[in-house]
Scaffold this active site. Structure first.
Site, PDB file in Angstrom:
ATOM      1  N   HIS A  96       1.283  -1.174  -0.163  1.00  0.00           N
ATOM      2  CA  HIS A  96      -0.054  -0.015  -0.126  1.00  0.00           C
ATOM      3  C   HIS A  96       1.178   1.386  -0.226  1.00  0.00           C
ATOM      4  O   HIS A  96       0.413   2.838   0.049  1.00  0.00           O
ATOM      5  CB  HIS A  96      -0.789  -0.020   0.975  1.00  0.00           C
ATOM      6  N   ASP A 123     -10.221  -0.584   3.596  1.00  0.00           N
ATOM      7  CA  ASP A 123      -8.740  -1.030   4.128  1.00  0.00           C
ATOM      8  C   ASP A 123      -9.614  -1.576   5.889  1.00  0.00           C
ATOM      9  O   ASP A 123     -10.135  -1.103   5.918  1.00  0.00           O
ATOM     10  CB  ASP A 123      -7.829   0.101   4.469  1.00  0.00           C
ATOM     11  N   HIS A 125      -7.323  -1.145   7.837  1.00  0.00           N
ATOM     12  CA  HIS A 125      -6.062  -1.014   8.682  1.00  0.00           C
ATOM     13  C   HIS A 125      -6.450   0.721   8.065  1.00  0.00           C
ATOM     14  O   HIS A 125      -6.803   1.757   7.070  1.00  0.00           O
ATOM     15  CB  HIS A 125      -4.975  -1.200   8.440  1.00  0.00           C
ATOM     16  N   ASP A 127      -4.046   2.862   8.215  1.00  0.00           N
ATOM     17  CA  ASP A 127      -2.615   3.578   7.552  1.00  0.00           C
ATOM     18  C   ASP A 127      -2.231   5.155   7.866  1.00  0.00           C
ATOM     19  O   ASP A 127      -1.858   6.644   7.183  1.00  0.00           O
ATOM     20  CB  ASP A 127      -2.312   3.037   5.914  1.00  0.00           C
ATOM     21  N   HIS A 140       3.614   1.022   4.327  1.00  0.00           N
ATOM     22  CA  HIS A 140       2.824   0.514   4.310  1.00  0.00           C
ATOM     23  C   HIS A 140       1.640   0.718   4.905  1.00  0.00           C
ATOM     24  O   HIS A 140       0.828   1.108   4.905  1.00  0.00           O
ATOM     25  CB  HIS A 140       2.776  -0.547   3.651  1.00  0.00           C
ATOM     26  N   ASP A 226      -7.674  -1.992  -0.212  1.00  0.00           N
ATOM     27  CA  ASP A 226      -6.200  -3.293   0.060  1.00  0.00           C
ATOM     28  C   ASP A 226      -7.113  -4.198   0.094  1.00  0.00           C
ATOM     29  O   ASP A 226      -8.237  -3.819   0.810  1.00  0.00           O
ATOM     30  CB  ASP A 226      -6.219  -2.251   1.351  1.00  0.00           C
ATOM     31  N   ASP A 228      -6.721  -6.208   2.201  1.00  0.00           N
ATOM     32  CA  ASP A 228      -6.947  -6.802   3.248  1.00  0.00           C
ATOM     33  C   ASP A 228      -8.497  -6.233   4.327  1.00  0.00           C
ATOM     34  O   ASP A 228      -9.103  -6.450   5.352  1.00  0.00           O
ATOM     35  CB  ASP A 228      -6.098  -6.641   4.712  1.00  0.00           C
ATOM     36  N   GLU A 271      -1.965  -5.130  -1.600  1.00  0.00           N
ATOM     37  CA  GLU A 271      -1.204  -5.869  -0.681  1.00  0.00           C
ATOM     38  C   GLU A 271      -1.627  -6.900  -1.072  1.00  0.00           C
ATOM     39  O   GLU A 271      -2.017  -8.204  -0.197  1.00  0.00           O
ATOM     40  CB  GLU A 271      -2.416  -5.250   0.568  1.00  0.00           C
TER      41      GLU A 271
HETATM   42  C1  DIR Z   1       0.034  -2.222  11.334  1.00  0.00           C
HETATM   43  C2  DIR Z   1      -0.248  -2.994  10.090  1.00  0.00           C
HETATM   44  N1  DIR Z   1      -0.509  -0.620  11.137  1.00  0.00           N
HETATM   45  C3  DIR Z   1       1.757  -1.286  10.858  1.00  0.00           C
HETATM   46  N2  DIR Z   1      -0.627  -1.724   8.842  1.00  0.00           N
HETATM   47  C4  DIR Z   1      -1.332  -2.534   7.484  1.00  0.00           C
HETATM   48  O1  DIR Z   1       2.667  -1.709  10.681  1.00  0.00           O
HETATM   49  O2  DIR Z   1       1.449   0.899  10.536  1.00  0.00           O
HETATM   50  N3  DIR Z   1      -1.231  -3.350   6.971  1.00  0.00           N
HETATM   51  N4  DIR Z   1      -1.041  -1.484   6.702  1.00  0.00           N
HETATM   52  O3  DIR Z   1      -1.639  -3.721   6.384  1.00  0.00           O
HETATM   53 MN    MN Z   2      -3.893  -0.470   3.871  1.00  0.00          MN
HETATM   54 MN    MN Z   3      -4.967  -2.881   5.398  1.00  0.00          MN
END
Ligand code: DIR
Ligand code: MN
Ligand code: MN
Ligand code: MN
Length: 301
Positions: A96, A123, A125, A127, A140, A226, A228, A271
């Protein structure tokens, strides 16, 4: 409208290797032919090139920053070129972090054309991490923050002036994992978050009506998908699964309602990680959902 497929085979921004195989998995799942069957003209631009994954620990809060800058510079240039030529770019990711380049180019294009930008961020998350807030250093987890001017200058200023855009253009859908420090950042930026609880309580239809409110005419709608976002029971082929995501029908409705606006003008598919997948099922599901994003419906075509 002609579609350009741009492969971005990289996993430098992620915590697991394998997303670099995403572009080919989407091609194997027949993305181009499925879109052509919808009457669209599709050009596959092949893959962009960039540094390999050096697999190093974070430095000053960022992992692989130089490599992320190199890839995103290539993404920015390619996306800007396609938009200038009047085509609809689809990023085949890749992790991402590539959204920093793609959305910086989209924002620049909107600025030059006098269009308003809206970004739907599908998503698990948010991000929105920073060097201080990130538990991993993986970039990402930082693209939305970088796009809003919070991050290293090489990434926030890709388009020539920072910030590329502002928090009010983003609409998050499907959120269910936000890191502790990141929560504070998301709240102070006043980002509009449609989390899974909200989807549970009011349903995907109401959530999408809220997220798409005000979309018409002069709006450039960018979708950053994304994979996920989806529940892991239907989409195991990602590095960072989080249980409790949208099911198949909820995801379809989300895509169908985006298609109904007729405003989508650029897309990231990110992703997807074939190393975690089984018989390419997650790539096939992503392609199925992208067909809906481009207007496939049960009774009409
Ligand atoms: C977690 C995982 N919040 C990090 N993030 C993501 O590492 O910052 N996983 N985007 O897809
Ligand atoms: Mn993402
Ligand atoms: Mn994600
Ligand atoms: Mn300007």
């Amino acid at each position: 409208k002609t579609i350009s497929l741009i492969g971005v085979p990289t996993d430098i921004g992620a915590g697991h290797r394998g997303a670099a195989m995403g572009p080919e998995a989407l091609r194997v799942a027949n993305l181009a032919a499925k879109l052509e069957r919808r009457g669209l003209k599709v050009i596959d631009r092949g893959n962009l090139h960039g540094p390999l994954n050096p697999w190093q620990p974070p430095e000053h809060g960022y992992r692989h920053l130089d490599e992320v800058v190199a890839w995103n510079t290539a993404v920015y240039t390619a996306v800007h070129q396609e938009l200038q030529a009047g085509r609809l770019p689809i990023m085949l990711g890749g992790d991402h972090c590539l959204a920093i380049g793609s959305i910086s180019a989209v924002a620049r294009h909107c600025h030059d054309e006098g269009k308003q930008l809206r970004v739907l961020w599908l998503d698990a998350h948010t991000d929105f991490n920073t060097a201080q807030a990130t538990p991993t250093g993986n970039i990402h987890g930082m693209p939305v923050a970088c796009l809003c001017g919070i991050g290293p200058a090489e990434l926030t200023g890709l388009s020539g002036h920072a910030p590329a855009t502002t928090p009010d253009v983003f609409r998050y859908i499907g959120i269910r994992s936000v890191d502790e420090g990141e929560k504070r950042m998301v709240r102070s930026a006043d980002l509009q978050v449609h989390d899974m609880r909200h989807i549970d309580e009011v349903g995907m239809k109401r959530v999408m009506e809220e997220a798409l409110a005000g979309i018409e005419g002069n709006i450039h709608l960018h979708v950053s998908f994304d994979v996920d976002f989806l529940d892991p029971s239907i989409a195991p082929g990602v590095g960072t699964t989080v249980r409790g995501g949208p099911n198949y029908r909820e995801a379809q409705l989300c895509m169908e309602m985006i298609a109904d606006t007729g405003c989508m003008a650029s897309l990231d598919i990110v992703e997807l990680n074939p190393a975690f997948d089984k018989r390419n099922q997650t790539a096939k599901l992503a392609v199925d959902l992208v067909e809906s994003l481009f207007g496939k419906s049960t009774l009409i075509r």
